[in-house]
Design an enzyme around this catalytic site. Structure first.
Site, PDB file in Angstrom:
ATOM      1  N   ASP A  87      -0.116   3.975   0.859  1.00 38.90           N
ATOM      2  CA  ASP A  87      -0.547   4.804   1.989  1.00 38.90           C
ATOM      3  C   ASP A  87       0.097   4.409   3.314  1.00 38.90           C
ATOM      4  O   ASP A  87      -0.060   5.116   4.299  1.00 38.90           O
ATOM      5  CB  ASP A  87      -2.068   4.723   2.139  1.00 38.90           C
ATOM      6  N   THR A 119       0.841  -1.192   0.000  1.00 40.17           N
ATOM      7  CA  THR A 119       0.000   0.000   0.000  1.00 40.17           C
ATOM      8  C   THR A 119       0.873   1.238   0.000  1.00 40.17           C
ATOM      9  O   THR A 119       1.774   1.383   0.819  1.00 40.17           O
ATOM     10  CB  THR A 119      -0.945   0.067   1.220  1.00 40.17           C
ATOM     11  N   GLN A 179       2.259  10.128  -7.756  1.00 38.47           N
ATOM     12  CA  GLN A 179       2.798   9.569  -6.511  1.00 38.47           C
ATOM     13  C   GLN A 179       2.905   8.046  -6.539  1.00 38.47           C
ATOM     14  O   GLN A 179       3.591   7.463  -5.709  1.00 38.47           O
ATOM     15  CB  GLN A 179       1.902   9.957  -5.325  1.00 38.47           C
ATOM     16  N   ARG A 180       2.199   7.390  -7.435  1.00 31.91           N
ATOM     17  CA  ARG A 180       2.179   5.924  -7.357  1.00 31.91           C
ATOM     18  C   ARG A 180       2.807   5.234  -8.561  1.00 31.91           C
ATOM     19  O   ARG A 180       2.781   3.998  -8.635  1.00 31.91           O
ATOM     20  CB  ARG A 180       0.775   5.418  -7.098  1.00 31.91           C
ATOM     21  N   ARG A 201       2.494  33.766  -1.975  1.00 35.35           N
ATOM     22  CA  ARG A 201       1.197  33.100  -2.043  1.00 35.35           C
ATOM     23  C   ARG A 201       1.172  31.911  -1.096  1.00 35.35           C
ATOM     24  O   ARG A 201       2.212  31.333  -0.790  1.00 35.35           O
ATOM     25  CB  ARG A 201       1.034  32.474  -3.423  1.00 35.35           C
ATOM     26  N   MET A 231      -1.792  11.964  -1.401  1.00 32.97           N
ATOM     27  CA  MET A 231      -2.612  10.779  -1.187  1.00 32.97           C
ATOM     28  C   MET A 231      -2.822  10.485   0.291  1.00 32.97           C
ATOM     29  O   MET A 231      -2.013  10.916   1.127  1.00 32.97           O
ATOM     30  CB  MET A 231      -1.978   9.588  -1.868  1.00 32.97           C
ATOM     31  N   GLY A 232      -3.824   9.697   0.589  1.00 40.70           N
ATOM     32  CA  GLY A 232      -4.130   9.319   1.962  1.00 40.70           C
ATOM     33  C   GLY A 232      -5.591   9.545   2.273  1.00 40.70           C
ATOM     34  O   GLY A 232      -5.961  10.582   2.793  1.00 40.70           O
TER      35      GLY A 232
END
Lengths: 342, 342, 342, 342
Positions: free
Chosen positions: A128, A126, A274-275, A163, A170-171
């Site tokens: 995550d 995973t 991210q994956r 700014r 993710m999560g």
């Protein structure tokens, strides 16, 4: 001995490294034969296979994704699913299954192994990092590195224009990626699903950053929620699209910050980058070791077990234990990170 | 409370992240003052200091090196060294010292703390990951990532020319970088200082790789030695230069492989690029947590201790215990990796 | 001689490299003094300055953003703006201005230089590479590298799940980033603002990719529009948020593809990560050379000119010529890329 | 029409991108057949071929090296070489050859095409960027990026220890990599083969850097030589190994600097990592465009020509012209860089 291998759930850097290690050790040390099942549990359910031998795993170590394909098919939710899986395993002469996946995929393995006599060994996967019973899962370190690099880049944009930059990572249920990349990237606010956030407090941190002529970076896990959850729904962002990923909490939060502080705010949603892609060195190392130990568990006939990382050791734990509940961020860790907020 | 901070030994990605975390938490949560000592133990020895407050640590998280400078100065080996350190600490009103360093630097801290009443807290630092009592040290993950990327690049060159590529990585006494980057990079041979290697066996692995039309990558730690150690000396490579780093075992091994197999072989010595530049996300996270826990140890008056990683927890251990002996590669781990040799 | 420097418009990797080169050469070779104006044209308008000398530019070469800050303030649109700029330049003894910016910022410089006797030299800056009169602008190569790395990562996710991945990259009016990163990343469809696209044709390419068991990557510039432009408006995506960036053409296109082909489609909007962080080697080199040549133009009194890249040479062109119209993608180049579609 | 393709000389990121573009366009737009020759000119000389069609080129765009292999075999130096090449081309029904290589490989193509009626089209390839008639060659940008990243990393090590770091980069006859990476990496001294260097002057630059409390980085091309060339030979470094690469000018220079300035100096020799691995976005784009234009030259029957980059255009030039002399660094460019020395 003939071993089936499948990969289920979302893709994750390191899957191929696991497969390669299983096959290299299984063939060379134990003289096992292998067969790949395509697209997670869909493979054994439908008898869809692919040859799996040493030439098939050459050169795949550094590649993201999975050569076996993946899906979220769940044979427990398909009519006659268990019987069909059993029949196909028998038809292909499969003596044991190595199941590489997350909570759902491994949950099936636990049931099939514990209740239906199908000999399964699990490998936790995973992005995550929210699987219990293991210190880390592969894919997580890669995701954190990618998110951290993105935060590094966003700092200079934030400073140049003074700014607020909100980075959604993710999560859905656990804030590990947000916590680790937020700490590593020097974020000024980190928001995680485990603790509902107070928008006013976030705005306070944002303003205190501007006071010292620095621009704030807010890292928010996609599953983080404000204290008054209705806010999100009232704004309509979540339900009109149904995509937390693209029009979710990050976008909503940037607008709230703009409205309340009068400062410009922008959102970046990192999403699928991210994956994918090549795994970090740590993830290749962990995935490789998981693969080597998974095939050892098969050799030992130690079924219903999952390999797991504890410190620097690989151990075996019951799959059922690992999938019983997700591993969320310890409140103490989150409090520890709070010294950097604002 | 006024806390001194110093960094000693070879530089290492993450040093600045430790310093930043110490100062952020010390100032914000405990209202401590700080003073930086320049160039490791040379700072307290000579009274060379630099101001250390929150503005001084802004923006340093992602930067390699150390804003405090470093050296290998050892006050125990300097006449009157201990007295001079004590006097300078008193002169600068320093109540406690946080010492960030490897075996040598921390060894001094253990002696000064345990035998001379100078209140020190240690933070372990070594690229090589060879400090006992902690699962990992920061800097190691960065070094492994850099070495792995280099190996990835060298694969394509090796394949295009059907050459042997020997990659010499850091590790004088422990083979951790070689083992992890070799596994992660898909090396065909990994050689570590903990086990003398047999050149004939290495040549056998090299040749078996060519037989299947692939080109071999040999990862060798700078401190690895052949079984017949005299070979190196006879060749004169080591003693004519005295630089293991640049004309060392990698170069020697490539020539031996060429001579014995008739295949072209080239060497790449990664050298200092492994220890510079921005830290990986893992190293920033670990270094930051080490810093936060080190200042907590100071607050608790828990001197003579070093922070250490155990699983996902930061714990405290006696500095003396951590520096008693170096942590070498467990033979079981090396054997485990052997399935990928050849 | 005292030279003012300002950076305007969106931030862009390489701005600091330009500033450093200007100051290093100006001080060392010509003994000029410098003054930095903060936040683009706001600086001279409001007399907001920052010291600018050799120590101020140390270490900034690899850093993204701009140490001078930036804004979109336009003195031509402010009452009495030109007079105020003139007065402030006089107040600070500024003999010449180096203006680093894109179309808008340079447009002001052209007017002030050509019509109001304020001696300006321009340096072209745009992530989007859409400035005429120069082969490339710095920042573009960095953006293309970042986008290409993202596409590399998304390939593995697409393949593992057999999904369409739509990547939205920067480029409101010109498709350079989409074209270059799409070609470099092996995209199966590239859509640019210069040519309205036919959704049916896009779906055809997508389906032909699936037929050979590969998953398609669609790269779309944020300013690309379908042939029937109303579609976007009817869907409401653009106008309900007014943010092309986050809920723009990428999101819209993914939904259309899902609807028409029945295949799962996901969107990634790269956003601000494309413009922050350390510049690529090419951009550092180009920005450095632009800076060196800009200060030479000042020395030569060659005002109203902008430095530009032609082949491997840096030349000078009238600023007005460079900003007269944006440089869009040549249809021939887009046709050339078409061989990879589908 | 049946087209042969070969890659010769040292490997170079982008070779596979060229091959892919040639085959994609040749098959799809012109319906040509292809055949790959293995290992440069060895392929046509010995009739060693490999199938080359669209499936063969899938997924190779981001990969370094060359799927066709490479060698330095020169048929002009082999007895009966020309006749054998001709016979093999006839035997495999090859109507035209696309030759991807550097000076030597293309020199053969020029001779065979101009004097022996073998229809060749050339594609320039050199890491070193030293081929005349083209602004850039692919591979160069990747090498410069890798060298620049290494220099970035070495800065922090140099600063932490106040040491001199000498970085030896590729470039036997031309200093392009040294010049570009030195400028991009903020080196304090850059030494190239085109201009013999004065060690005393180098030491002066080194010392002036230390005076302002910064540590110097010296970038030296492997082919750079001191003014008194005998120095190198006297030291014995070059001739005892015959490997400029590993015990060459970098190592020698570091020792001289140590001896003359009394400062610690270390050397890093980047070596083969500069030429392997995935190409940068620019190199993928350039290599792809070279491939597309090379197959167009074949279609036009425009043999004896090489594709070349001029500004942003791809043009055709006689191969013989491109290989007549190497392209060295213009003294003006080197002088321009000198503002950063010291």
């Amino acid at each position: 001995m003939r071993v089936g291998v499948l990969t289920g759930g979302g893709d994750c850097p390191g899957l191929n490294a696991v497969i390669r290690a299983i096959v290299r050790k299984g063939v060379q040390d134990y003289d096992y034969g292998f067969i790949g099942f395509r697209d997670g549990w869909r493979g054994p359910l439908e008898g869809d296979t692919v040859p799996l031998d040493i030439p098939a795993v050459r050169g795949i170590l550094p590649r993201g994704g999975t050569i076996l394909g993946s899906s979220r098919t769940n044979p427990l939710k398909v009519e006659d699913g268990i019987r069909r899986v059993k029949e196909n395993l028998a038809a292909f002469d499969v003596d044991a299954l190595i199941v590489i996946g997350g909570e759902d995929t491994l949950g099936v393995a636990a049931t099939l192994s514990d209740e239906h006599g199908i000999p399964c060994v699990g490998v936790p996967k995973t992005i995550d990092n929210d699987l219990s019973a293991t210190d880390y899962t592969f894919g997580f370190d890669t995701a954190v590195n990618i998110a951290t690099e993105a935060i590094d880049r966003l700092h200079t944009t934030a400073e140049s224009h003074m700014r607020v930059l909100v980075v959604e990572v993710m999560g859905r249920h656990a804030g590990w990626i947000a916590l680790h990349s937020g700490l590593a990237g020097g974020a000024n606010v980190i928001l995680i699903p485990e603790q509902r956030f107070d928008v006013e407090q976030v705005c306070g941190w944002v303003e205190s950053r501007f006071k010292i002529r620095y621009a704030p970076i807010v890292v928010v896990a996609e599953g983080a929620m404000p204290k008054d959850g209705d806010m999100v729904l009232k704004d309509g962002t979540l339900d009109s699209f149904g995509h937390v990923r693209l029009s979710g909490v990050g976008e909503w939060l940037a607008k709230e910050i703009e409205k309340r502080t009068g400062k410009e705010a922008r959102t970046t949603v990192l999403g699928h980058v991210q994956r994918g892609g090549t795994p970090s060195a740590f993830d290749r190392w962990l995935a490789t070791r998981f693969g080597l130990h998974a095939i050892d568990a098969v050799r030992d006939g130690d079924f219903g077990k999952m390999v797991a990382l504890r410190g620097t050791d690989i151990v075996r734990v019951p799959i059922a234990e690992a999938t019983a509940r997700i591993k969320t961020v310890d409140p103490k860790l989150y409090t520890e990170a709070g010294v950097f907020f604002g």
